[in-house]
Design a protein around this motif. Structure first.
Motif, PDB file in Angstrom:
ATOM      1  N   GLY A 193      13.382   2.276  -7.038  1.00 21.82           N
ATOM      2  CA  GLY A 193      12.822   2.559  -7.492  1.00 21.82           C
ATOM      3  C   GLY A 193      11.229   1.896  -7.760  1.00 21.82           C
ATOM      4  O   GLY A 193      10.448   2.179  -7.950  1.00 21.82           O
ATOM      5  N   SER A 194      11.386   0.104  -7.798  1.00 18.84           N
ATOM      6  CA  SER A 194      10.083  -0.541  -7.737  1.00 18.84           C
ATOM      7  C   SER A 194      10.585  -1.885  -6.664  1.00 18.84           C
ATOM      8  O   SER A 194      10.546  -2.655  -6.756  1.00 18.84           O
ATOM      9  CB  SER A 194      10.440  -0.882  -9.291  1.00 18.84           C
ATOM     10  OG  SER A 194      10.234   0.127  -9.708  1.00 18.84           O
ATOM     11  N   ARG A 195      10.910  -1.730  -5.763  1.00 20.62           N
ATOM     12  CA  ARG A 195      11.719  -2.167  -5.244  1.00 20.62           C
ATOM     13  C   ARG A 195      10.327  -2.693  -3.488  1.00 20.62           C
ATOM     14  O   ARG A 195      10.211  -3.214  -2.720  1.00 20.62           O
ATOM     15  CB  ARG A 195      12.794  -2.080  -4.305  1.00 20.62           C
ATOM     16  CG  ARG A 195      13.982  -1.747  -4.751  1.00 20.62           C
ATOM     17  CD  ARG A 195      15.206  -1.788  -4.726  1.00 20.62           C
ATOM     18  NE  ARG A 195      16.608  -2.203  -4.851  1.00 20.62           N
ATOM     19  CZ  ARG A 195      17.509  -1.800  -5.422  1.00 20.62           C
ATOM     20  NH1 ARG A 195      17.840  -0.330  -4.415  1.00 20.62           N
ATOM     21  NH2 ARG A 195      18.431  -1.619  -5.905  1.00 20.62           N
ATOM     22  N   ILE A 196       9.411  -1.308  -3.005  1.00 27.07           N
ATOM     23  CA  ILE A 196       8.751  -1.385  -1.860  1.00 27.07           C
ATOM     24  C   ILE A 196       7.389  -2.824  -2.262  1.00 27.07           C
ATOM     25  O   ILE A 196       6.520  -2.483  -3.413  1.00 27.07           O
ATOM     26  CB  ILE A 196       7.956   0.115  -1.283  1.00 27.07           C
ATOM     27  CG1 ILE A 196       9.984   0.469  -1.329  1.00 27.07           C
ATOM     28  CG2 ILE A 196       7.176   0.075  -0.323  1.00 27.07           C
ATOM     29  CD1 ILE A 196      10.460   0.462   0.203  1.00 27.07           C
ATOM     30  N   ARG A 197       7.411  -3.085  -1.987  1.00 29.28           N
ATOM     31  CA  ARG A 197       6.254  -4.676  -2.070  1.00 29.28           C
ATOM     32  C   ARG A 197       4.882  -4.597  -0.028  1.00 29.28           C
ATOM     33  O   ARG A 197       5.488  -3.819   0.520  1.00 29.28           O
ATOM     34  CB  ARG A 197       6.388  -5.791  -1.739  1.00 29.28           C
ATOM     35  CG  ARG A 197       7.237  -5.673  -3.184  1.00 29.28           C
ATOM     36  CD  ARG A 197       6.851  -5.048  -4.331  1.00 29.28           C
ATOM     37  NE  ARG A 197       7.780  -4.948  -5.767  1.00 29.28           N
ATOM     38  CZ  ARG A 197       8.123  -5.761  -6.654  1.00 29.28           C
ATOM     39  NH1 ARG A 197       7.977  -7.153  -6.146  1.00 29.28           N
ATOM     40  NH2 ARG A 197       8.513  -5.232  -7.273  1.00 29.28           N
TER      41      ARG A 197
END
Length: 601
Positions: A517-521
């Motif tokens: 849920g917090s991986r796309i950078r």
């Protein structure tokens, strides 16, 4: 098209409780057993129920994508021709008239063989051929087959034609006419087995299919068919079958046993509910399980209301296994009752092909072999999916590039022509390869093994970010500095490879050190940070567009275009038009795996 129930009605006899399909009467096979001295002999009967599932067009032990005999590391064999030999052996041992042969669905899609007779030389054409699966299953002598979700992949017309060619009923108690809410296919099949000196044994088979059809084949079934849950329909029909005198009730269910669903909360019905049916609905003796492609020799489930044990079995897909249910009955007070049920699976690698089936279908098979070996272009280098799960692979970029080009051309003269087109694709196969040199239809088919079609949806930057975050849940969280084992890096939460998506046209990192849920950078488009409100046309396959995999936003997004031509065909057309398959024409590095900003590979 209107739902044609002619065959159903012709084969059926109307009763107050519904429609019964009367089966052939069997020969005597009772076993007389002497009870204790002074008591009457107890009359017994043994019934054997055989079952296959998820055949997916596998007639022979042949890999059309490799143009060779099928082989795997476990030594499995595939194909109905092998199953026929096993069935013949069981019938010889038990007596044919004491056996029943069933299937739990997904029959007419899955190989180039089934594609060819649905699309290239379709069974629906005037004077068209008999479907090879109908021919094989008729020859083997199936008694009844449940509908699988993949039966609907080619549309209702193709399914109805297949049904017409079958000598057995296609069952679907929860496949209802959307307007009348009455069964659009026979709900059940009843067969009586004669026992010398005793009443006949009446066996009922209830067929149940998968509610996910409403999502996966929405384009074909919306407004025509509806698919309520298996539990509620079993609860409706099993008491009816018992009231009609059924001594044994077998369910053939195209639904796995895990109690899970791949489509999240998009439907109020469970996808894999076979064990729930056994647990919740009294009156069932055994369930032939399908859909999940797992091997379950025997699973015992206790019914919550009666405490009775229900036996489930799922044979491995592609005709690799045959399930065998042994049902023992005893006559008590003039009525047969089930004393015990046990099950196991037989391995089709233990026998040879049935020469009768080989002779029957060799010509159909040879036609398809010639078709898939047609050369359509030349590749400048070898392309493979071996690392495509965790590295951006050029071979997957080929799929997205074709999808982008097709959608861009389709929207060229529309109000959406100015919007950027991006696309998704999944690494379906871990072994697909397009070799350097001549490229054939089978090479391209092995890359895109499903008969998906193309859909264009409107999506915003914010929605695409959420889509990518969901896709990135596929990776197992791996701390920076930890050893990376690529065999343990993917399929987190048992997510299959086909539910992990590349998205072309965007650039992004997937930081697997972070929680899901917090991986796309570093998500950008055209070198600039992706704006939440920015609009895109998203080229997706119909499975994803209809909600398959439960990816966020895409199912509810506005659809601006769709077509019925398979993506696989579009890839072949693209390669044919180019003549030369060169990665410089389609490959791009859109994403990479990182850990705390450091590339993994």
């Amino acid at each position: 098209m209107p739902l044609n129930r002619r065959k159903f009605l012709e084969k059926s006899a109307v009763t107050g409780a519904g429609v019964a399909l009367a089966g052939a009467v069997g020969a005597p096979a009772a076993q007389a057993a002497e009870a204790k001295k002074g008591h009457r002999p107890v009359k017994r009967y043994s019934l054997t129920v055989m079952g296959t599932t998820d055949l997916h067009g596998h007639v022979f032990n042949w890999d059309y994508f490799k143009d060779a005999e099928y082989k795997d590391s476990a030594g499995n064999a595939q194909g109905l021709s092998r199953i026929s030999t096993l069935v013949n052996q069981v019938r010889a041992e038990k007596g044919r008239r004491n056996t029943l042969l069933l299937d739990a669905g997904d029959t007419i899609q899955g190989t180039p063989l089934t594609y060819y007779y649905a699309k290239v030389d379709p069974i629906t054409a005037k004077g068209g051929p008999v479907h090879p699966m109908a021919a094989a299953m008729n020859a083997i002598g199936y008694d009844a087959v449940a509908l699988g979700n993949h039966e609907f992949n080619y549309g209702i017309e193709t399914l109805r034609k297949f049904e017409e060619q079958c000598d057995f009923p296609l069952l679907g108690a929860n496949a209802l006419d959307a307007k009348t809410l009455k069964p659009a296919f026979p709900p059940y099949f009843i067969k009586e087995f004669c026992v010398k000196g005793a009443p006949p044994v009446k066996v009922a088979v209830l067929g149940l299919t998968n509610p996910g059809i409403a999502i996966w084949d929405k384009a074909y079934v919306q407004g025509k068919l509806t698919f309520p849950g298996l539990e509620e329909q079993a609860a409706k029909w099993v008491p009816r079958l018992r009231s009609m005198g059924a001594d044994v009730v077998i369910v053939s269910a195209h639904s796995g046993s895990s109690g899970t669903s791949s489509y999240g909360d998009q439907l109020p019905y469970v996808e894999n509910s076979a064990a729930l049916v056994a647990q919740q609905v009294p009156g069932i003796d055994a369930i032939l399980v399908g859909h999940a492609h797992v091997e379950i020799p025997e699973l015992k489930v206790t019914n919550a209301k009666t405490g009775k044990t229900v036996v489930l079995s799922e044979p491995l897909a592609y005709a690799e296994r045959l399930s065998l249910f042994d049902v023992e009955l005893v006559l008590e007070k003039g009525r047969w009752s089930v004393e015990s049920v046990s099950s196991k699976v037989l391995n089709s690698n233990s026998v040879a092909d049935d020469p009768r089936i080989t002779k029957l279908l060799k010509a159909d098979h040879d036609v398809v072999v010639r078709y898939v070996n047609q050369v359509v272009g030349t590749a400048t280098e070898t392309l493979t999916t071996v690392e495509a799960r965790y590295k951006d692979a050029a071979i997957i970029d080929l799929i997205t590039r074709v999808q982008e080009d097709v959608v861009r051309a389709a929207l060229a003269s529309t109000e959406y022509a100015s919007l950027p087109v991006i696309a998704q694709a999944s690494p379906f196969s871990r072994t697909s390869e397009i070799p350097a040199g001549k490229v054939t239809i089978r090479d391209l088919s092995s890359l895109y093994v499903y008969d998906n079609t193309l859909v264009a949806k409107l999506m915003t930057g914010a929605q695409l970010k959420a889509y990518l975050e969901y896709s990135a849940e596929y990776f197992v969280q791996t701390a920076a500095g930890a050893v990376v084992d690529v065999e343990k890096l993917t399929n987190a939460g048992n997510r299959p490879d086909y539910n992990y998506d590349y998205v072309s046209g965007l650039s992004y990192d997937i930081d697997i050190a972070q929680v899901a849920g917090s991986r796309i950078r570093n998500l950008t488009y055209n070198g600039a940070a992706l704006a939440d409100a920015e609009k895109f046309v998203f080229a997706v396959n119909n499975y994803r567009a209809n909600g398959g995999g439960a990816f966020p936003h895409v199912a509810s997004a506005t659809e601006v275009w769709s077509e019925s031509t398979e993506i696989r065909t579009r890839i072949a057309e693209w390669v044919t038009a180019k003549g030369v398959l060169d990665p410089k024409d389609f490959a791009s590095v859109d994403w990479r795996l990182t850990r705390d900003g450091t590339p993994v590979f």
